[in-house]
Structures are given as structure tokens and as C-alpha cells.
Design an enzyme around this catalytic site. Structure first.
Site, PDB file in Angstrom:
ATOM      1  N   THR A   1       7.677  11.459  22.472  1.00  0.00           N
ATOM      2  CA  THR A   1       7.783  10.012  22.631  1.00  0.00           C
ATOM      3  C   THR A   1       7.449   9.623  24.064  1.00  0.00           C
ATOM      4  OG1 THR A   1       9.432   9.810  20.922  1.00  0.00           O
ATOM      5  CG2 THR A   1       9.560   8.191  22.679  1.00  0.00           C
TER       6      THR A   1
ATOM      7  N   ARG B   1      12.658   6.005   7.790  1.00  0.00           N
ATOM      8  CA  ARG B   1      13.538   6.246   8.951  1.00  0.00           C
ATOM      9  C   ARG B   1      12.975   5.599  10.226  1.00  0.00           C
ATOM     10  NH1 ARG B   1      13.152   8.776  14.239  1.00  0.00           N
ATOM     11  NH2 ARG B   1      15.213   9.525  14.780  1.00  0.00           N
TER      12      ARG B   1
HETATM   13  N1  ASP Z   1      13.782   9.059  20.057  1.00  0.00           N
HETATM   14  C1  ASP Z   1      12.704   9.300  19.133  1.00  0.00           C
HETATM   15  C2  ASP Z   1      13.185   9.077  17.724  1.00  0.00           C
HETATM   16  O1  ASP Z   1      14.284   9.509  17.398  1.00  0.00           O
HETATM   17  C3  ASP Z   1      12.122  10.669  19.244  1.00  0.00           C
HETATM   18  C4  ASP Z   1      11.759  11.155  20.634  1.00  0.00           C
HETATM   19  O2  ASP Z   1      12.245  10.606  21.618  1.00  0.00           O
HETATM   20  O3  ASP Z   1      10.931  12.094  20.761  1.00  0.00           O
HETATM   21  O4  ASP Z   1      12.443   8.537  16.942  1.00  0.00           O
END
Ligand code: ASP
Length: 316
Positions: free
Chosen positions: A182, A210
Site C-alpha cells: 500500500t 472487503r
Molecule cells: N491497510 C491495507 C488494507 O488492509 C493493506 C496494506 O497496508 O498493505 O487494505
């Protein structure tokens, strides 16, 4: 004189030096540097914190190394569904999108929601319809395909597991490929205005529509000039329950804490109470920057007008 600054991240998780090749490490460092430079250039030219955040995130979204935009992970159904949010600390305007498909730069769409709709949060087909109406750039499915993401998904798709991009969940082999994440940015401009943004493909093999913390204002993304601008990364569910980004602001506002101390409280205490693995980056309106994580690593970088610049991957 007002200090201006920018901080970015490219995801947190089990990022270990022993799993990294020198080539990959160099590629990540360059990718972070490119995004940092792009965002910082906006600030140097007197541009707004919002525009700096957008500029940095677009560069990260266009880079296949990161789980956002082009490099987004596959869902259970074998497609990409992306989430993004942006918030302007000056007026607390915010825009967010969830589960959008084929949008080249979801952060641009979130900014469009912020500026040119009466809403804060759009999802799914409706968000895609809004993208078309606003002339946001779309790309065919092929554009979002990459072999390593496909292989990550193939290893999980017949199971009920879903996985954080960089975190080992018992799949030793898969782990080797999980070094992508992310993305997010937070900036403070020459006028002392701050902003934050986050963009993600979410978690590999996610299902039932989700949505993680990234596009949820207060959880993965938050900005208010009186306190801080924050972008989070990690296992989204605990970040939502902890209202993690806003909790940093709350500690600053109600407990009079510095950005650094407030972030420490949330990353190393509040999130851990919920098994919330990950980290965050942030700025305050004085241009102070903080980058913290409770995982093995976090792709991160910062630069400010005092001449400081840091690019980091692992724990120091
Ligand atoms: N926080 C993001 C999610 O749960 C994933 C990530 O930060 O890599 O969708």
C-alpha cells in the site's frame, strides 16, 4: 520561516534484509526517491500539500512494485479492486473510493470526490460511474496484470486465507514475493497547510467486497491542520477498530502530545492491543515528520526544507 515537508510510505510488513536482493533493494530505493522527489517538487514550487500528496501517490500507483493502482493485488475473484482516500487538513474536506476497478490512479478519483462531488465516500460501480463522468483515466484489465501478483494469488485462491502484502502467514514460499505494499503520503506546505492520502489494492484473495482501513477517513487516512496528517499501512481491520489515524490526532489534541509521541502511543500500544501489525507516516503543521512501524519493516521516505532527507526500508 515555515518548514515544508513530505513523507511517503510504500507499505509495511515482514520486510527483511535477508529476503531482499541488492537489485530489488535498489529498485525500491529508487521508486521511493522518485515519488518523494515528485511530491517535494510541488512543495518547492509553492504548491499545496494536497497536490504534493497526489503527485507522490500517482508516481507510486504507476509503479508495479507497490500494491496500489497498477500493481494492485488480486481479489478472490481474480480481479483488482482498489481503495483510496485523500484529506485536506486546511478545511477537512475529504474524498474516498472503495472497490473501484480499472481506474489508473485511484488517488485522482478520491481527489475528484473531495473537490467535485457532494459526497465523501463512493464505492464499487457507483464510484466507477463517477470516474467516467469526471473523465478520470481508466485502463483495461491487462494494464493491472503482473506475474508475481498472479502467482501470489494462485497460492491462496483455493483457500480462505487472505494476506497482507508483506506478511508471512505460514506460506514460506509466497513470503519471498511479498515485498510490495500500500502507498501513502502526508505533506505540509509553505503555508502550513497539511494533507494526507492513501491508496491500495488491499489484501490478496480478499472477498465479499472487503474494504480495508486505507479509504476510511480516521482509520487509514486523516488530516487536520490543528494536529496532523496521517497515512497508515498494515493489517486494515485492526486499524479500523483502533481508528488509528485519528487517534494520533486525538492524542495530540486532547493530551497535548507531539506528533512523535502521539504516533508512538498508537503504533506501539493501541494497535498492538488489537494485534494491529503495520505502521504510519505523518506530518504536523510545523513541518515535523514522523514515520513509525511495529512490523519488521516499512518502505518509507521523507524530505523537508531544512535539508533533511531519509529513505528507509528496515528497522534501523
Ligand atoms: N491497510 C491495507 C488494507 O488492509 C493493506 C496494506 O497496508 O498493505 O487494505
Amino acid at each position: 520561516m515555515q518548514t515544508y515537508s513530505i513523507s511517503i510510505h510504500g507499505g509495511a510488513g515482514t520486510i527483511l534484509k535477508e529476503d531482499m536482493t541488492p537489485e530489488l533493494e535498489a529498485a525500491y530505493t529508487k521508486a521511493l526517491d522518485d515519488a518523494l522527489t515528485g511530491g517535494y517538487a510541488v512543495l518547492e514550487e509553492g504548491g499545496s500539500a494536497v497536490n504534493a500528496v497526489k503527485a507522490a501517490i500517482v508516481i507510486l500507483e504507476d509503479n508495479l512494485l507497490f500494491n496500489a493502482g497498477r500493481g494492485s493485488v488480486f481479489t478472490k475473484k481474480g480481479v483488482q479492486e482498489m481503495d483510496a482516500a485523500i484529506m485536506d487538513g486546511k478545511d477537512r474536506e475529504a474524498g474516498a473510493v472503495a472497490a473501484v476497478r480499472n481506474v489508473r490512479n485511484p488517488i485522482e478519483l478520491a481527489a475528484e470526490v473531495m473537490r467535485n462531488s457532494n459526497h465523501v465516500f463512493l464505492s464499487g460501480k457507483g464510484a466507477n460511474d463517477f470516474a467516467i463522468k469526471q473523465g478520470i483515466k481508466l485502463e483495461p484489465d491487462d494494464f493491472f496484470f503482473s506475474q508475481f501478483r498472479y502467482d501470489q494469488w494462485k497460492a491462496l485462491r483455493d483457500s480462505d486465507n487472505y494476506s497482507l502484502d508483506h506478511t508471512h502467514q505460514g506460506l514460506e514460499e509466497l513470503m519471498k514475493d511479498k515485498k510490495f505494499g500500500t502507498v501513502g503520503a502526508a505533506a505540509c506546505d509553505i503555508n502550513g497547510n497539511i494533507a494526507a492520502g492513501t491508496s491500495t489494492g488491499g489484501m490478496t484473495n480478499k472477498k465479499f467486497g472487503r474494504i480495508g482501513d486505507s479509504p476510511v477517513i480516521g482509520a487509514g487516512t486523516y488530516a487536520h491542520n490543528t494536529t496532523c496528517a496521517i497515512s497508515c499501512t498494515g493489517h486494515g481491520e485492526p486499524f479500523i477498530k483502533a481508528v488509528a489515524a485519528y487517534d494520533v490526532a486525538a492524542h495530540m489534541e486532547y493530551k497535548n502530545m507531539s506528533l512523535q509521541n502521539a504516533m508512538h502511543e498508537v503504533v506501539h500500544k493501541k494497535l498492538l492491543e488489537l494485534d494491529g501489525e503495520g505502521g504510519m507516516i505523518g506530518v504536523d503543521a510545523q513541518g515535523n515528520v514522523s514515520m513509525m512501524f511495529n512490523s519488521a519493516g516499512m518502505y518509507r521516505a521523507m524530505q523537508n526544507s531544512k535539508g533533511e532527507k531519509i529513505i528507509g526500508i528496515y528497522k534501523d
